[in-house]
Design a protein around this motif. Structure first.
Motif: not given
Length: 114
Positions: A1, A3-5, A25-26, A103-106, A22
């Motif tokens: 999985q 996660q992009l921040v 996280n993975g 995958y996309w960040g917020q 960016c």
């Protein structure tokens, strides 16, 4: 999985600069094409820039020559350096990682003011 921040958004004056980051996280960032998209109020999300691990970069015509995308797979970070900013750059900016799946960040807000 994955996660992009994103971070680094904010307000900047016309003609100014801003750098977005960016954090990936993975695992296996090297396998992903990293990209930035943006969405202005009332408009669709559009492509801004992308960069493969092999170093192939692509830019939209509206940012070519002003924005620079970079990445560091060891630090798990992708960045977007934005220079000579215009009012049309005001938008929410999204980090994207693509390798089959997306995958996309917020999102992080960028506002260019007079």
């Amino acid at each position: 999985q994955v996660q992009l921040v994103e971070s680094g958004g904010g307000s900047v004056h016309l003609g100014g600069s801003l750098r977005l980051s960016c954090f990936f996280n993975g695992n296996g960032m090297a396998w992903y094409r990293m990209a930035w998209y943006r969405q202005a109020p009332g408009k669709e999300r559009t492509f801004v820039a992308s960069l493969t691990s092999g170093g192939y970069a692509a830019y939209s015509d509206s940012v070519k020559g002003r924005f620079t995308i970079s990445r560091d797979n060891n630090k798990k970070i992708a960045q977007l350096q934005m220079d000579t900013m215009t009012f049309e750059d005001t938008a929410t900016y999204y980090c994207n990682a693509h390798s089959g799946a997306d995958y996309w960040g917020q999102g992080t807000q960028v506002t260019v003011s007079p």
